[in-house]
Design an enzyme around this catalytic site. Structure first.
Site, PDB file in Angstrom:
ATOM      1  N   PHE A   1       0.672  -1.409   0.500  1.00 23.23           N
ATOM      2  CA  PHE A   1      -0.043  -0.414   0.288  1.00 23.23           C
ATOM      3  C   PHE A   1       1.067   1.251  -0.260  1.00 23.23           C
ATOM      4  O   PHE A   1       1.675   1.083   0.981  1.00 23.23           O
ATOM      5  CB  PHE A   1      -1.047  -0.126   1.189  1.00 23.23           C
ATOM      6  CG  PHE A   1      -2.287   1.428   1.288  1.00 23.23           C
ATOM      7  CD1 PHE A   1      -2.664   0.808   0.296  1.00 23.23           C
ATOM      8  CD2 PHE A   1      -1.414   2.403   1.564  1.00 23.23           C
ATOM      9  CE1 PHE A   1      -3.836   2.604   1.224  1.00 23.23           C
ATOM     10  CE2 PHE A   1      -2.382   3.233   1.676  1.00 23.23           C
ATOM     11  CZ  PHE A   1      -3.058   3.308   0.452  1.00 23.23           C
TER      12      PHE A   1
ATOM     13  N   THR B   1       1.513  24.456  -5.277  1.00 26.26           N
ATOM     14  CA  THR B   1       1.083  25.868  -4.975  1.00 26.26           C
ATOM     15  C   THR B   1       2.174  25.830  -3.548  1.00 26.26           C
ATOM     16  O   THR B   1       2.687  26.402  -3.228  1.00 26.26           O
ATOM     17  CB  THR B   1      -0.474  25.806  -5.058  1.00 26.26           C
ATOM     18  OG1 THR B   1      -0.397  26.557  -6.341  1.00 26.26           O
ATOM     19  CG2 THR B   1      -0.290  27.169  -4.010  1.00 26.26           C
TER      20      THR B   1
ATOM     21  N   ASP C   1       9.432   3.312   1.620  1.00 25.76           N
ATOM     22  CA  ASP C   1       7.440   3.980   2.101  1.00 25.76           C
ATOM     23  C   ASP C   1       7.770   4.188   3.798  1.00 25.76           C
ATOM     24  O   ASP C   1       7.393   2.641   4.662  1.00 25.76           O
ATOM     25  CB  ASP C   1       6.892   3.679   1.278  1.00 25.76           C
ATOM     26  CG  ASP C   1       5.796   4.095   1.419  1.00 25.76           C
ATOM     27  OD1 ASP C   1       5.541   4.665   2.963  1.00 25.76           O
ATOM     28  OD2 ASP C   1       4.694   3.673   0.842  1.00 25.76           O
TER      29      ASP C   1
ATOM     30  N   LYS D   1       1.890  10.393   8.329  1.00 27.90           N
ATOM     31  CA  LYS D   1       1.434   9.860   9.396  1.00 27.90           C
ATOM     32  C   LYS D   1       1.640  11.238  10.994  1.00 27.90           C
ATOM     33  O   LYS D   1       1.905  11.775  10.688  1.00 27.90           O
ATOM     34  CB  LYS D   1       1.365   8.100   9.414  1.00 27.90           C
ATOM     35  CG  LYS D   1       0.605   8.230   8.624  1.00 27.90           C
ATOM     36  CD  LYS D   1       0.200   6.585   8.602  1.00 27.90           C
ATOM     37  CE  LYS D   1      -0.638   5.719   7.382  1.00 27.90           C
ATOM     38  NZ  LYS D   1      -1.845   6.292   8.018  1.00 27.90           N
TER      39      LYS D   1
END
Length: 508
Positions: A230, A392, A336, A367
């Site tokens: 994931f 931005t 990750d 997280k």
């Protein structure tokens, strides 16, 4: 300032002297009144002096007040994934409260995303500082108008805990965003290599074909990920996510390869030979895909522990083998650490357990950091032109300031070591329960990985529901796993509460 410190003192909150800034009075006073008797029976010192001594259950969950609030919210917001309606003003330390007076020990920490407790006083000071106020009301478009102290904020916060060998950061908005940005960096790096270096200009064919999504401007490259992985729900990150069909259904995806993640037996050390053979099988298939996939990988991306996919572990040898493959075949190694980072495994970064001889090329985070982005060290991972890696906001100074306060709190209280110590204690307790209730705890895993612990349950969903009834908020992952994700302030007496309540569930 003096009145703020008096308020905190009355609330029984321990504030670091170096962080003395104005803070909100309301929340600490209310919590002081609500949780005035919280010395653990074990005598172990809690990091939150007036934390509850244990869960409080007054109604079913959701109770009547929560039901009314959920019904109101559902008219304007999709509540179908709702876990519980939370009263954050009454949540404190390791305990999460609802609108009906129920107070639960939270060993899920939202989604592994609350690092140092609800209503942490040190974070409250950071949140109410003039520095934070300026960052909030003057939120800068960082690529064009960075605030004057942005380098200081990064160097004293995000970069202070950078993984070894990675001294630069690109900040982002979420874990999915961090991975997307890392993938873009990998593709630009690969094409820059193929082109002959950063100084080589783009060809007319590259420029024109990019506008029609054709090669060579839109190259046929990929990111290799692993079965049950994931990495997020945006388009690029979703193409590397392989955990649940519901994440991916109806969404167009890139033609990118999936390698097998080792299906190890647990505990890992008791099945070392079998797991080594399985890991080698997966390494061999990964190398084959790197060499043969029709859209060559620019990078591989992997979680140190597959979380959403079922809390799947592998040995350090497997990850060291992956690192060697990436160096051998000139692809980037992206780790990750969105869920595993910031102390949860008893190391600040989970990949520190692996003993790598060379660091990953990129480490993504979010997280528990309460902000997001990716670390890197190779200057060639900076795009050769401005605006290629850009949006931005390019992150958020307010969230970076909060992460800095989290880091200070982790260091002040030595919370990474606490997590390692508490994790060993909790794992041993779960081992004892597994011996007593072998039908309830199967494939216990996470030994030596702090509180990043999980097991398989044949009645997982029932266990999660009953846990709320005894005052514990727990999460699941994959098809059958119960996963623990307590905060870094979780201590042995909290583990005892969890273990006692689990035994009640297993007996029921």
């Amino acid at each position: 300032m003096a009145s703020a410190l008096r308020t905190a003192s009355r609330a029984g909150l321990s504030l670091p002297r170096s962080s003395a800034r104005p803070c909100s009075r309301t929340a600490p006073i209310a919590l002081r009144r609500h949780y005035a008797s919280a010395a653990p029976a074990t005598g172990e010192r809690s990091y939150f002096p007036h934390e509850p001594t244990g869960p409080v259950i007054k109604t079913s969950i959701p109770g009547p007040e929560s039901v009314k609030a959920i019904e109101r919210l559902s008219k304007v917001f999709d509540t179908r994934s709702l876990n519980m309606m939370t009263n954050y003003q009454r949540s404190y330390g390791n305990y999460i409260a609802d609108l009906d007076g129920n107070v639960l020990l939270d060993v899920y920490a939202q989604i592994a995303s609350i690092p140092v407790g609800y209503n942490n006083p040190s974070l409250l000071l950071a949140a109410t500082s003039p520095e934070m106020a300026s960052a909030l009301i003057n939120r800068p478009a960082l690529g064009n108008f960075p605030q004057h102290d942005w380098a200081d904020i990064l160097e004293t916060g995000i970069l202070k805990v950078a993984p070894n060998g990675l001294n630069q950061v690109f900040t982002g908005q979420s874990g999915s965003d961090a991975n997307e940005l890392a993938y873009k960096a990998a593709f630009m790096w690969k094409r820059q290599q193929e082109r002959g270096g950063a100084h080589v200009e783009f060809t007319d064919a590259e420029i024109s074909s990019s506008m029609t999504n054709q090669k060579p401007g839109s190259p046929e490259l990929s990111i290799l990920s692993f079965k049950s992985a994931f990495h997020g729900r945006l388009f690029g990150s979703l193409s590397t996510t392989r955990s649940k069909p519901i994440h991916k259904l109806d969404i167009p995806a890139f033609d990118w390869p999936q390698a097998p993640f080792p299906a190890c037996s647990y505990p890992l050390d008791q099945y070392a030979a079998e797991n080594a053979a399985e890991e080698q099988r997966c390494l061999d298939e990964t190398e084959r895909l790197i060499k043969e996939w029709h859209n060559p990988p620019a990078a591989i991306v992997i979680e140190p522990i597959q979380s959403e996919g079922g809390d799947n572990h592998a040995s350090p040898n497997f990850f060291r083998g992956l690192r060697e493959l990436t160096k051998k075949h000139n692809v980037l190694f992206i780790v990750d650490e969105v869920q595993t980072g910031v102390g949860a495994t008893g190391k600040f970064w989970a990949h520190e357990h692996w003993g790598l001889t060379t660091p990953p090329d990129i480490v993504t985070f979010s997280k528990k950091a309460q902000t997001a982005g990716y670390y890197y060290g190779n200057n060639d991972l900076r795009p050769n032109r401005p605006y290629r890696q850009f949006n931005t906001w390019m992150g958020d100074p307010a969230r970076a300031i909060l992460f800095r306060a989290i880091i200070q709190e982790v260091e002040r209280l030595n919370l990474v070591e606490n997590t390692a110590i508490t994790g060993r204690y909790l794992y041993n307790g779960l081992e004892r329960l597994a011996q007593q209730y072998p039908g309830e705890i199967k494939n216990l895993r996470g030994k030596g990985q702090g509180t990043f612990i999980a097991w398989d349950s044949p009645r997982r969903d029932e266990v999660l529901k009953k846990a709320k009834g005894v005052g514990v908020n727990i999460g699941g992952s994959g098809e059958a796993a119960v996963r623990l994700r307590p905060m870094l302030i979780f201590r042995k007496h909290h583990a005892d509460i969890l273990l006692d309540n689990l035994e009640k569930i297993f007996k029921s």
